[in-house]
Design an enzyme around this catalytic site. Structure first.
Site, PDB file in Angstrom:
ATOM      1  N   GLN A  14       0.775  -1.246   0.000  1.00  0.00           N
ATOM      2  CA  GLN A  14       0.000   0.000   0.000  1.00  0.00           C
ATOM      3  C   GLN A  14       0.806   1.297   0.000  1.00  0.00           C
ATOM      4  O   GLN A  14       0.467   2.236  -0.713  1.00  0.00           O
ATOM      5  CB  GLN A  14      -0.957   0.006   1.213  1.00  0.00           C
ATOM      6  CG  GLN A  14      -1.858   1.210   1.199  1.00  0.00           C
ATOM      7  CD  GLN A  14      -2.935   1.256   2.278  1.00  0.00           C
ATOM      8  OE1 GLN A  14      -3.461   2.310   2.548  1.00  0.00           O
ATOM      9  NE2 GLN A  14      -3.283   0.150   2.900  1.00  0.00           N
ATOM     10  N   GLU A  59       1.532  -1.502   8.209  1.00  0.00           N
ATOM     11  CA  GLU A  59       0.717  -0.418   8.764  1.00  0.00           C
ATOM     12  C   GLU A  59       0.683  -0.322  10.307  1.00  0.00           C
ATOM     13  O   GLU A  59       1.085   0.669  10.891  1.00  0.00           O
ATOM     14  CB  GLU A  59      -0.717  -0.597   8.226  1.00  0.00           C
ATOM     15  CG  GLU A  59      -1.760   0.303   8.827  1.00  0.00           C
ATOM     16  CD  GLU A  59      -1.561   1.742   8.413  1.00  0.00           C
ATOM     17  OE1 GLU A  59      -1.499   2.018   7.226  1.00  0.00           O
ATOM     18  OE2 GLU A  59      -1.475   2.603   9.310  1.00  0.00           O
ATOM     19  N   ASP A 111       0.647   3.541   6.050  1.00  0.00           N
ATOM     20  CA  ASP A 111       0.800   3.192   4.636  1.00  0.00           C
ATOM     21  C   ASP A 111       0.543   4.383   3.702  1.00  0.00           C
ATOM     22  O   ASP A 111       1.460   5.017   3.219  1.00  0.00           O
ATOM     23  CB  ASP A 111      -0.160   2.058   4.278  1.00  0.00           C
ATOM     24  CG  ASP A 111       0.381   0.706   4.720  1.00  0.00           C
ATOM     25  OD1 ASP A 111       1.591   0.606   4.968  1.00  0.00           O
ATOM     26  OD2 ASP A 111      -0.397  -0.244   4.803  1.00  0.00           O
ATOM     27  N   GLY A 129      -7.885  19.790  20.971  1.00  0.00           N
ATOM     28  CA  GLY A 129      -7.435  21.166  20.788  1.00  0.00           C
ATOM     29  C   GLY A 129      -8.103  22.032  21.834  1.00  0.00           C
ATOM     30  O   GLY A 129      -8.437  21.564  22.920  1.00  0.00           O
ATOM     31  N   GLY A 130      -8.364  23.291  21.506  1.00  0.00           N
ATOM     32  CA  GLY A 130      -8.997  24.190  22.470  1.00  0.00           C
ATOM     33  C   GLY A 130     -10.509  23.984  22.550  1.00  0.00           C
ATOM     34  O   GLY A 130     -11.162  24.570  23.414  1.00  0.00           O
TER      35      GLY A 130
HETATM   36  N1  CAO Z   1      11.738  -9.759  -9.805  1.00  0.00           N
HETATM   37  C1  CAO Z   1      12.473 -10.494  -8.961  1.00  0.00           C
HETATM   38  N2  CAO Z   1      12.479 -10.321  -7.620  1.00  0.00           N
HETATM   39  C2  CAO Z   1      11.677  -9.357  -7.150  1.00  0.00           C
HETATM   40  C3  CAO Z   1      10.884  -8.539  -7.973  1.00  0.00           C
HETATM   41  C4  CAO Z   1      10.935  -8.784  -9.355  1.00  0.00           C
HETATM   42  N3  CAO Z   1      10.211  -8.058 -10.238  1.00  0.00           N
HETATM   43  N4  CAO Z   1      10.215  -7.670  -7.208  1.00  0.00           N
HETATM   44  C5  CAO Z   1      10.568  -7.927  -5.937  1.00  0.00           C
HETATM   45  N5  CAO Z   1      11.465  -8.939  -5.906  1.00  0.00           N
HETATM   46  C6  CAO Z   1      12.110  -9.528  -4.742  1.00  0.00           C
HETATM   47  C7  CAO Z   1      13.030  -8.540  -4.050  1.00  0.00           C
HETATM   48  O1  CAO Z   1      14.240  -8.462  -4.691  1.00  0.00           O
HETATM   49  C8  CAO Z   1      13.086  -9.155  -2.666  1.00  0.00           C
HETATM   50  O2  CAO Z   1      13.949 -10.277  -2.694  1.00  0.00           O
HETATM   51  P1  CAO Z   1      15.077 -10.570  -1.553  1.00  0.00           P
HETATM   52  O3  CAO Z   1      14.430 -10.363  -0.228  1.00  0.00           O
HETATM   53  O4  CAO Z   1      15.427 -12.003  -1.823  1.00  0.00           O
HETATM   54  O5  CAO Z   1      16.215  -9.660  -1.739  1.00  0.00           O
HETATM   55  C9  CAO Z   1      11.670  -9.662  -2.513  1.00  0.00           C
HETATM   56  O6  CAO Z   1      11.128  -9.831  -3.793  1.00  0.00           O
HETATM   57  C10 CAO Z   1      10.761  -8.615  -1.810  1.00  0.00           C
HETATM   58  O7  CAO Z   1      11.064  -8.659  -0.535  1.00  0.00           O
HETATM   59  P2  CAO Z   1      10.308  -7.721   0.517  1.00  0.00           P
HETATM   60  O8  CAO Z   1      11.119  -7.762   1.757  1.00  0.00           O
HETATM   61  O9  CAO Z   1      10.042  -6.359  -0.009  1.00  0.00           O
HETATM   62  O10 CAO Z   1       8.887  -8.462   0.637  1.00  0.00           O
HETATM   63  P3  CAO Z   1       8.184  -9.112   1.898  1.00  0.00           P
HETATM   64  O11 CAO Z   1       6.891  -9.630   1.383  1.00  0.00           O
HETATM   65  O12 CAO Z   1       9.069 -10.059   2.604  1.00  0.00           O
HETATM   66  O13 CAO Z   1       7.913  -7.882   2.885  1.00  0.00           O
HETATM   67  C11 CAO Z   1       7.105  -5.684   3.431  1.00  0.00           C
HETATM   68  C12 CAO Z   1       6.880  -6.987   2.637  1.00  0.00           C
HETATM   69  C13 CAO Z   1       6.021  -4.708   3.031  1.00  0.00           C
HETATM   70  C14 CAO Z   1       7.015  -5.983   4.929  1.00  0.00           C
HETATM   71  C15 CAO Z   1       8.494  -5.127   3.087  1.00  0.00           C
HETATM   72  O14 CAO Z   1       8.573  -4.951   1.697  1.00  0.00           O
HETATM   73  C16 CAO Z   1       8.814  -3.814   3.758  1.00  0.00           C
HETATM   74  O15 CAO Z   1       9.113  -3.764   4.950  1.00  0.00           O
HETATM   75  N6  CAO Z   1       8.793  -2.712   2.996  1.00  0.00           N
HETATM   76  C17 CAO Z   1       9.167  -1.407   3.461  1.00  0.00           C
HETATM   77  C18 CAO Z   1       8.103  -0.829   4.331  1.00  0.00           C
HETATM   78  C19 CAO Z   1       6.794  -0.763   3.614  1.00  0.00           C
HETATM   79  O16 CAO Z   1       6.632  -0.174   2.581  1.00  0.00           O
HETATM   80  N7  CAO Z   1       5.792  -1.338   4.255  1.00  0.00           N
HETATM   81  C20 CAO Z   1       4.433  -1.047   3.868  1.00  0.00           C
HETATM   82  C21 CAO Z   1       3.840  -2.029   3.080  1.00  0.00           C
HETATM   83  S1  CAO Z   1       2.149  -1.598   2.976  1.00  0.00           S
HETATM   84  O17 CAO Z   1       1.494  -2.218   4.377  1.00  0.00           O
END
Ligand code: CAO
Length: 416
Positions: A17, A140, A169, A248-249
């Protein structure tokens, strides 16, 4: 009608998101947003909480309108090559992967800057760089807890509470959009791109700044006069949860209206604005309160604030929330009915303003979404459907100079 961001090309490496909300906003305003997704699966929200078995979930469609979708495995060498070509001709790359994911893929800030020194690289992370939690993945509610919203939301006799509003988010995405637009203006002056980073914790805290105000007031004077705990309850050394207090106030509270016994949303928010005290007293049939020194000022009213609210509720007992607001608006009293999602979805004013829009979608039929909350005099952002997974892969690759045969042979755009 030309849109202000037309000609700005954005690589949308976002998911869930926070990032998608940012790039969707920029797409509404005319940017060419290309969402890069993993072949086969794409953004995880395409599949989350589906209401129609084979169609993209509303979670996805409502955060990815007006975009293109390119499927590409950016961990494979040929996929990286395509991405590099795209980077060379784009203005912005937005990502919200977990910490270090972009570096692990081989696209560190230094590398991106080398490939395209004019490109703006915008990131969302849970915590800011160098923070002692900067290795954490964040969603979130985690951000709402880390940013001070949860400890200050809810009732004093209950646990910390999460808001339904996406403070962690979408709010972070909006902060990032402001950062990107600022960096684009900066680039017009310097010719250089830069890194723009927003953390979810910081974005939540930014919206909770009045609670940091209260922490400092509490430390200085030992109490907070606008909180329900004053003057009868106790204050500790941290800002307490204030229930539905105004903050607030102007004291305010959520008050019961006709039908509250069966309708969980038969309530209004009522604010006792100082200048409206006299008309409120008249409307309530309490003219004796107008000049009574125990009621005349906001400070004098605070010790009896809940008795005052009870009197107002007695007045509201035979009025629906809509009838009550129609009366109170004549007295210039800031108030509103507590509106449900069903009421908002069908609100004619929101439909007319383009805040609630119905969007046709190839697979779903039409769906409702929230359109641009920002209105312009010279532009009406038009909301178009979110893309199907990989819908624009061929179009984007042709634009990068690949032939149809090259595209046919490219395995990195296909699910394995
Ligand atoms: N081709 C190949 N690999 C891809 C890709 C693509 N097109 N797009 C993504 N990937 C891979 C990434 O390289 C990554 O791989 P590695 O971890 O092996 O290096 C993986 O997919 C994505 O990992 P991630 O950590 O982003 O995903 P997750 O589902 O484990 O975690 C989240 C999700 C949201 C917790 C994490 O992305 C995060 O903390 N993001 C930053 C904070 C954020 O935006 N959070 C809000 C999300 S909305 O609630």
């Amino acid at each position: 009608m030309t849109k202000p961001l037309e000609g700005i090309k954005i690589i949308d490496f976002t998911h869930v998101q926070a990032g998608p909300a940012c790039t969707q906003l920029l797409a509404w305003f005319g940017a060419d947003v290309i969402k890069v997704e993993r072949p086969g699966s794409g953004d995880v929200t395409r599949n989350q909480l589906r209401d129609i078995p084979d169609a993209d979930a509303l979670y996805f469609t409502m955060l990815n309108s007006n975009k293109k979708s390119l499927t590409l495995d950016t961990k494979k060498p040929e996929g990286k090559e395509v991405l590099e070509k795209l980077i060379r001709e784009s203005d912005v790359l937005v990502e919200n992967f977990g910490p270090g994911a972009l570096d692990r893929m081989g696209f560190s800030w230094e590398r991106l800057n080398e490939l395209n020194p004019k490109m703006i690289v915008a990131s969302v992370k849970g915590f800011s760089d160098g923070h002692h939690y900067d290795d954490l993945k964040v969603y979130e509610n985690v951000a709402q807890c880390a940013g001070g919203a949860a400890s200050t939301t809810g009732f004093w006799d209950g646990p910390p509470t999460i808001s339904a509003a996406a403070l962690g988010d979408s709010n972070t995405g909006m902060h990032l959009a402001i950062g990107i637009l600022t960096a684009l203006l900066g680039r017009d002056k310097t010719g250089k791109g830069q890194k723009v980073a927003v953390s979810m914790q910081d974005s939540v805290l930014n919206l909770c700044r009045v609670k940091l105000r209260d922490q400092q007031r509490l430390e200085r004077v030992g109490y907070l006069e606008e909180y329900p705990q004053y003057p009868h309850g106790e204050f500790g050394d941290v800002v307490p949860r204030g229930g539905n207090a105004g903050g607030g106030g102007q004291p305010g509270w959520v008050l019961k209206c006709k039908g509250w016994e069966t309708d969980p949303n038969a309530y209004i928010y009522f604010t006792i604005q100082g200048h409206a005290w006299e008309p409120i007293c008249k409307a309530l049939g309490k003219p004796e309160w107008i000049d009574d020194p125990s009621y005349k000022t906001a400070q004098a009213r605070q010790p009896h604030i809940f008795d005052i609210f009870k009197t107002i509720e007695a007045w509201l007992a035979d009025k629906t929330k809509f009838e009550a607001v129609d009366i109170l608006r004549k007295f210039d009293i800031p108030c509103a009915p507590v509106l449900t999602m069903k009421e908002l979805a069908n609100d004619p004013s929101l439909r007319a303003s383009g805040t609630i829009v119905e969007v046709p979608h190839k697979k779903r039929g039409s769906y409702l979404t929230v359109g641009s909350p920002i209105k312009f005099s010279d532009m009406k952002p038009e909301v178009t459907a979110s893309p199907l997974l990989g819908e624009h892969t061929e179009e984007v690759l042709l634009g990068l100079g690949y032939s149809r045969q090259d595209i046919f042979n490219l395995r990195e755009i296909k699910a394995v």
